[in-house]
Design a protein around this motif. Structure first.
Motif: not given
Length: 1002
Positions: A361-377
């Motif tokens: 969870x925190x790797x996704x958050x700090x790397x910015x990958x979470x934002x990209x994943x959320x916008x590309x379902x």
């Protein structure tokens, strides 16, 4: 600028500055002009003119320094010289612009990215206002890059603006001074004091933006509320109304956010139970589909394999629970998810180790990958399906490395882990074919899958390869080589004595590449290295440099006593093998690297937490902006070094097949590459991506189209025919273009030149002969040549006449030339001889040869007709035309206007009435094969007339002037020297008539 420096209209001037150029010890006051592709300088003082043009792609070093001799100067270095500029009104502004333009040029050399970026720039006009607009565009681009790097945002994010403000922090009960950034998808905040507070608010999460009541304590506040019930209060905003309006505009364009990590039903395949045998996993039918029902689609591999394990209650488990509780408290105080406040407290928790349950969870958050994943379902599922059934070089390499990816970990000792790894790697290779797959990606991805689902691991890999470790995983690992150079520079600054000794041993360049490519995962026990990955996702590459320096510092004394590279490698390998994580709760994972011990006593263990703490204390002063500046300097050096390596590789690959010397081949490669690059930013019929394929061997990577080849042919070729030259070059291009894609590579280019420069008379005549047969003929010319292929269908296999060897043009042609093709050949020869000192002797010789060949063709036609016993059609049969008679004494007298034409006085001397009408050669003879229909209307060409190459060669050998002409060796060195001086001559011509432009920009 275009007149001053001979630049075409496509060249875009960015800005120009008053400065001094140091030529020797004498400063020349003038103007430096910075365009997208060139650095230019012009000075005209007391009648003395100084002109300088340097391509950005030739720059190897760019630095700003201040010395007694050159105060506040900028040094621009190329492979062969150095240029010093000083006395700028604003040296910092000038140098920043130079850095930007040099960076664009390096992207051009690396992967063509700069070309696309250049095409998006506005066109420069003559007015200063528009030139400044072009510079503002580049300034905005630089701000966008810094903004995206600061907040780990995607490459398509564009900064709209930023302003000073204060942010109310409920956890500290105080207002923090900083800057507010607004872009098309995010609202971000960064405190003025480093690490005090950082905030990222995706607009998809925003529910309310409103202006709060102003007061003396809280002037001009704006309140932003999110869907997860968090409220952020910004104040001291200078233009609050405009800011709120801009945010509202962006909110209206923001689509509703999809559910994170849920693939779209329309794109998700339902076949989830297809097995993937471990044997031939590379077959498309044996690949496993991706489905939400797969275990790895909803859980990490570590959680899957630990869910049945008995729960531990020892000290390590208690320590892990305490970490989890600390993070839960942090979430309550600072928020959880993408809108979390990131403070020094967050950094402290990361350095103490992220608990395994929160790591993904925190790797996704700090790397910015979470934002990209959320916008590309659903994006990942689409890429997996798209990659299914593909068999490429990347997929072959992936299959080869699958079972080498952390084989010591039980999660990758069965098909579930291997299949998940395969899907993630092939999906990324499908997304980014420019990178495809690179060794070390499998190791990093394996670790990501241990703590993340497949889709999360995929987006983390995207963040790593495309943002956090730029250019690391391309075919030439440029990013890793750049950071290797940065590490050497940091070692020299922080550990100068050790640096000198390590350079003598050559150790730094050996060890650092593997350290950086795998983030220490391949050289350190897994449980220890994963803590470095924690820090890396939060702080970026800085922490990797700090730990690497700390490792050298800890072993300084023993390294200084080393006498060879092997001994130093043993010391460092032993040290890293014994870096342990005493707090891990996972079962021990065997480390495959052999323990490099002396055999006397086991080496001491090093606590990973102590190593991280030591690296922060000793080398914590490293700043991200300083590292980026070092990366810029090293990138210039690395890419130019790779270009030199590529040139040497190309020369070695073709030197055995070419008669040119090594020096000549290297110089030809420089001209070929320069023409390729120039055409990319000055327009061409094909895109840069089509002409440059990094996946091909070096000698086939760069290709040029017809227009560029014609320019090189005119500059370097020996068969120059005035206005005929372009048509002859086009025919040679079609002959060299074996795959008919409209492009030729360097090897094919050298093959064409070799035929002209180093062939004997027979070889040169064969090449020239082939230039008047398919495939050298253009489609219009080929129509008239179809009769030739029909005449010899019974004796010659179809298509044989089009085969020309790649390495040489020594094959004897199988097809005879028809009368019309023979006329075109004669026209070519006349124009080739027009500028020769022995012009008249050559014309007399070719007239004699042509007369003989025409008679031979007539005789051959009679034998052919008699042998065929053709029936005579009295209504359609044509009377055989009499053989043309040629004589040097039959030269036609020409007017003064005809003498001025490219066609010489003797160009028409061989033509008389008969089967060859005068207009066949006389009308526009300088254009081979062009306007052919108009030329043919007034004449009737004999379709049965033909001659062979052997007859042409035998006839030529009877004339000594022709033999001497074709046996004469060309001087490629002289042609290349003229080519080098061409631009300088163009500038001198333009300057001689336009001195008044010295103080103008364009």
């Amino acid at each position: 600028m275009r007149k001053l420096f001979g630049m075409p209209g496509e060249e875009k001037l960015v800005n120009y500055y008053s400065c001094s150029y140091w030529k020797g010890r004498v400063p020349r006051q003038g103007w430096v002009y910075l365009s997208v592709n060139h650095l230019c300088f012009y000075s005209l003082l007391l009648g003395k003119e100084v002109t300088l043009v340097v391509q950005w792609t030739e720059v190897t070093r760019l630095e700003k320094n201040a010395t007694l001799l050159f105060p506040e100067s900028v040094r621009v270095s190329t492979r062969h010289t150095e240029h010093y500029f000083s006395m700028f009104l604003n040296v910092n502004d000038t140098f920043k612009l130079m850095e930007q333009l040099a960076t664009i040029a390096m992207r051009q050399l690396l992967d063509n990215e700069g070309f696309a970026a250049d095409h998006s720039l506005p066109k420069a006009c003559k007015t200063l206002k528009n030139v400044s607009a072009l510079k503002r565009d580049l300034d905005a681009r630089a701000k966008n890059e810094r903004y995206r790097a600061l907040f780990r945002l995607t490459q398509d994010e564009r900064l709209d603006g930023h302003t000073d403000c204060t942010l109310w922090t409920p956890f500290a009960k105080m207002h923090i001074v900083g800057q507010l950034f607004v872009s098309n998808n995010y609202i971000c905040f960064c405190s003025r004091e480093e690490d005090l507070c950082q905030l990222i608010i995706p607009l998809r999460e925003v529910s309310i933006v409103e202006k709060a009541d102003s007061s003396s304590v809280l002037p001009c506040p704006v309140s932003i509320s999110t869907k997860n019930k968090m409220t952020f209060l910004f104040a001291n905003l200078k233009d609050r109304d405009f800011l709120v309006q801009r945010i509202s505009d962006f909110l209206q364009r923001t689509p509703e956010s999809g559910h994170s990590g849920s693939p779209s039903p329309s794109t998700t395949p339902l076949s989830s139970s297809l097995p993937t045998p471990t044997g031939a996993a590379g077959e498309p039918s044996q690949r496993r589909h991706y489905s939400p029902s797969l275990p790895t689609a909803t859980q990490s591999l570590l959680r899957i394999y630990q869910k049945d394990a008995p729960e531990e209650h020892g000290p390590k488990a208690t320590k892990e629970k305490m970490k989890e509780e600390s993070w839960n408290i942090h979430f309550l105080e600072f928020g959880r998810g993408v809108c979390m406040y990131r403070t020094s407290k967050t950094r402290e928790l990361v350095l103490n180790g992220i608990p395994e349950s929160l790591r993904g969870e925190l790797w996704l958050l700090f790397s910015g990958a979470q934002n990209e994943m959320d916008t590309h379902p659903g994006y990942y599922a689409e890429r997996v399906e798209q990659a299914m059934g593909r068999c490429t070089l990347a997929t072959e390499e992936i299959e080869r490395d699958l079972h080498r990816s952390m084989p010591e970990h039980h999660a990758f000792q069965n098909e579930m882990g291997i299949a998940a790894l395969r899907r993630v790697l092939t999906a990324y290779a499908c997304r980014n074919p420019g990178i495809g797959y690179c060794q070390a990606m499998n190791i990093v991805t394996s670790v990501l899958l241990l703590y993340c689902t497949e889709e999360e691991a995929f987006w983390l890999l995207v963040a790593l390869c495309e943002r956090m470790l730029p250019d690391y995983y391309n075919t030439r690992v440029v990013g890793a080589l750049v950071d290797q150079g940065v590490f050497e520079e940091l070692t020299r600054a922080c550990l100068p004595f050790l640096y000198e000794h390590m350079q003598e041993l050559g150790v730094i360049s050996t060890i650092s590449l593997s350290w950086f490519l795998t983030l220490f995962l391949s050289v350190m026990p897994f449980d220890s290295a994963v803590l470095l990955v924690d820090c890396f996702f939060y702080e970026g590459i800085k922490v990797i440099f700090q730990v690497a320096l700390a490792v050298l510092h800890a072993n300084m004394d023993t390294l200084l006593d080393c006498n060879d590279e092997g001994e130093a490698m043993t010391i460092l390998g032993r040290y890293l093998d014994n870096v342990v994580n005493k707090q891990t709760v996972s079962p021990p994972i065997p480390h495959l690297h052999a323990l490099l011990t002396s055999g006397d006593e086991p080496p001491p263990q090093i606590d990973i937490f102590q190593l991280i703490k030591s690296s922060c204390e000793k080398f914590g002063s490293l700043r991200a902006d300083v590292i980026e500046q070092m990366r810029f300097h090293q990138r210039l050096k690395v890419i130019q070094s790779l270009e030199d390596t590529a040139k040497r590789s190309v020369v070695r690959a073709i030197m055995t097949d070419s008669a040119f010397s090594i020096e000549e081949l290297e110089e030809l490669y420089v001209h070929f590459k320069a023409k390729h690059i120039m055409s990319c930013y000055w327009g061409a019929s094909t895109t840069a991506a089509e002409r440059h394929d990094p996946s091909l061997p070096y000698l086939e990577q760069y290709r040029i189209d017809l227009g560029q080849f014609c320019q090189l042919f005119g500059a370097l070729g020996t068969w120059l025919c005035g206005t005929h030259t372009a048509t002859l070059a086009a025919r040679l291009f079609r002959l060299l273009d074996m795959n008919k894609d409209g492009l030729i590579n360097f090897k094919e280019f050298v093959t064409g030149l070799s035929g002209m420069y180093h062939g004997d008379m027979t070889e040169k005549l064969k090449l020239l002969y082939n230039l008047h047969l398919p495939p050298a003929l253009c489609p219009e010319e080929a129509e008239s040549a179809l009769e030739a292929t029909q005449l010899f269908t019974d004796d010659t296999p179809q298509g044989t006449h089009t085969h020309i060897a790649r390495s040489h043009f020594c094959l004897i042609p199988c097809v005879c030339v028809l009368q019309e093709q023979f006329i075109e050949l004669c026209k070519t020869l006349y124009n080739m001889f027009s500028e020769d000192p022995l012009e008249q002797e050559l014309y007399h010789a070719i007239a004699t040869v042509a007369s003989l060949l025409l008679r031979i063709g007539e005789v051959g036609k009679k034998f052919t007709n008699n042998g065929a016993n053709k029936p005579t059609d009295t209504t359609n049969a044509q009377a055989p035309a009499p053989a043309a008679e040629f004589s040097s004494g039959q030269s036609l007298q020409t007017s003064d206007e005809e003498v001025k034409d490219d066609t010489s006085v003797s160009s028409y001397s061989m033509v008389s009435t008969g089967s060859l009408q005068c207009e066949d050669i006389a009308d526009d003879t300088v254009l081979i094969g062009c306007a052919g229909d108009q030329q043919r209307r007034g004449s009737i060409l004999d379709g049965d007339w033909s001659i062979t190459f052997e007859q042409v060669l035998a006839s030529m050998l009877t004339e000594p002037p022709l033999v001497d002409y074709f046996e004469k060796k060309g001087d490629i060195q002289a042609r290349m020297a003229i080519c080098k001086m061409q631009r300088k001559v163009e500038r001198q011509v333009s300057l001689s008539s336009d001195h008044e432009l010295a103080q103008l920009s364009t």
